[in-house]
Design an enzyme around this catalytic site. Structure first.
Site, PDB file in Angstrom:
ATOM      1  N   ILE A 274      -1.208   4.497  -9.215  1.00 52.31           N
ATOM      2  CA  ILE A 274      -0.309   5.047 -10.232  1.00 52.31           C
ATOM      3  C   ILE A 274      -0.843   6.422 -10.655  1.00 52.31           C
ATOM      4  O   ILE A 274      -2.027   6.571 -10.966  1.00 52.31           O
ATOM      5  CB  ILE A 274      -0.237   4.102 -11.457  1.00 52.31           C
ATOM      6  CG1 ILE A 274       0.289   2.716 -11.039  1.00 52.31           C
ATOM      7  CG2 ILE A 274       0.614   4.696 -12.569  1.00 52.31           C
ATOM      8  CD1 ILE A 274       1.726   2.664 -10.583  1.00 52.31           C
TER       9      ILE A 274
ATOM     10  N   HIS B 181      -5.176  -8.504  -9.366  1.00 56.46           N
ATOM     11  CA  HIS B 181      -5.953  -8.145  -8.175  1.00 56.46           C
ATOM     12  C   HIS B 181      -6.663  -9.395  -7.642  1.00 56.46           C
ATOM     13  O   HIS B 181      -7.241 -10.159  -8.416  1.00 56.46           O
ATOM     14  CB  HIS B 181      -6.973  -7.058  -8.537  1.00 56.46           C
ATOM     15  CG  HIS B 181      -7.757  -6.599  -7.353  1.00 56.46           C
ATOM     16  ND1 HIS B 181      -7.255  -5.693  -6.443  1.00 56.46           N
ATOM     17  CD2 HIS B 181      -8.992  -6.944  -6.911  1.00 56.46           C
ATOM     18  CE1 HIS B 181      -8.158  -5.496  -5.499  1.00 56.46           C
ATOM     19  NE2 HIS B 181      -9.215  -6.245  -5.746  1.00 56.46           N
TER      20      HIS B 181
HETATM   21  C1  GRF Z   1      -1.444 -10.380  -4.761  1.00 58.00           C
HETATM   22  O1  GRF Z   1      -2.466 -11.078  -4.116  1.00 58.00           O
HETATM   23  C2  GRF Z   1      -1.978  -9.434  -5.794  1.00 58.00           C
HETATM   24  O2  GRF Z   1      -3.185  -9.864  -6.334  1.00 58.00           O
HETATM   25  C3  GRF Z   1      -2.191  -8.164  -5.027  1.00 58.00           C
HETATM   26  O3  GRF Z   1      -1.135  -8.117  -4.113  1.00 58.00           O
HETATM   27  C4  GRF Z   1      -0.727  -9.437  -3.803  1.00 58.00           C
HETATM   28  C5  GRF Z   1       0.768  -9.495  -3.968  1.00 58.00           C
HETATM   29  O4  GRF Z   1       1.308 -10.687  -3.472  1.00 58.00           O
HETATM   30  N1  GRF Z   1      -2.247  -7.034  -5.917  1.00 58.00           N
HETATM   31  P1  GRF Z   1       2.861 -10.976  -3.654  1.00 58.00           P
HETATM   32  O5  GRF Z   1       3.615  -9.782  -3.071  1.00 58.00           O
HETATM   33  O6  GRF Z   1       3.124 -11.145  -5.113  1.00 58.00           O
HETATM   34  O7  GRF Z   1       3.107 -12.210  -2.853  1.00 58.00           O
END
Ligand code: GRF
Length: 207
Positions: free
Chosen positions: A102, A118
């Protein structure tokens, strides 16, 4: 903060670039739970063809999905995003698998109002390949972190973390699935606590 009670559901935008399972979870909670404090008014994506966009469209949620490479620079892309965020009256930005840093345009418009999830116990394993990196490092435990977004890569103030055990010989796919299950519980819990002013009392439970 009692925004949720004072003005009905707090308008949020979810930013996603991938499969959108966290987006789906937030859409489901909004449908199922009368007391849920947020309303997804907009989904923003840098990948018009991703599954997250399809999920939002299926649910009838407004979508802004454009490729940043069609703009002269990141600031121009974010100015366009910001215009739509303002049009929709968005109070909080919720990143859910949004694979871009961002920039200042959005950070300045939404100071401490951008949340990210994350798939590691930050500060360990920041960046795009947190699950793969944790496996490569041979750790017995990784986890999930929810944090406020600043200008760094996965560096903002941490609001909640949950540990996830790593089994010997576990595949990336299996660990990712385990992490996703935790994310789908933790993210709605943190968003609820944040928007209803109960973050400090809930924080003890997540440690
Ligand atoms: C998740 O594991 C999140 O922690 C990371 O990206 C992934 C997204 O998964 N930032 P989704 O697209 O919500 O299935």
């Amino acid at each position: 903060m009692v925004e949720a009670e004072a003005r009905g559901r707090v308008p949020i935008a979810v930013f996603a670039s991938g499969t959108g399972t966290n987006l789906q979870r937030l859409m489901d909670v909004e449908q199922e739970d009368q007391a849920w404090p947020a309303q997804i008014r907009l989904v923003v994506s840098d990948k018009p063809d991703c599954l997250a966009v399809a999920r939002a469209q299926r649910a009838g949620i407004r979508v802004f999905a454009r490729q940043p490479r069609d703009y002269p620079d990141k600031a121009a892309f974010e100015r366009d995003v910001l215009e739509v965020l303002r049009e929709c009256g968005i109070a909080w930005i919720i990143l859910a698998g949004y694979m871009r840093i961002i920039g200042p345009t959005l950070l300045e418009a939404y100071p401490n109002r951008i949340l990210n999830i994350h798939p590691s116990l930050l500060p360990a394993f920041p960046g795009r390949h947190a699950v793969r990196d944790a496996l490569a490092a041979g750790v017995r435990e990784t986890g999930v972190t929810v944090h406020l977004v600043d200008e760094g890569i996965d560096t903002g103030p941490i609001l909640a973390q949950t540990r996830v055990p790593v089994d010997p010989g576990m595949t990336e796919e299996a660990l990712l699935e385990r992490i996703h299950r935790v994310e789908h519980e933790l993210y709605p819990q943190v968003i609820r606590a944040l928007l209803t002013g109960r973050l400090s009392e809930k924080r003890r439970e997540w440690d």
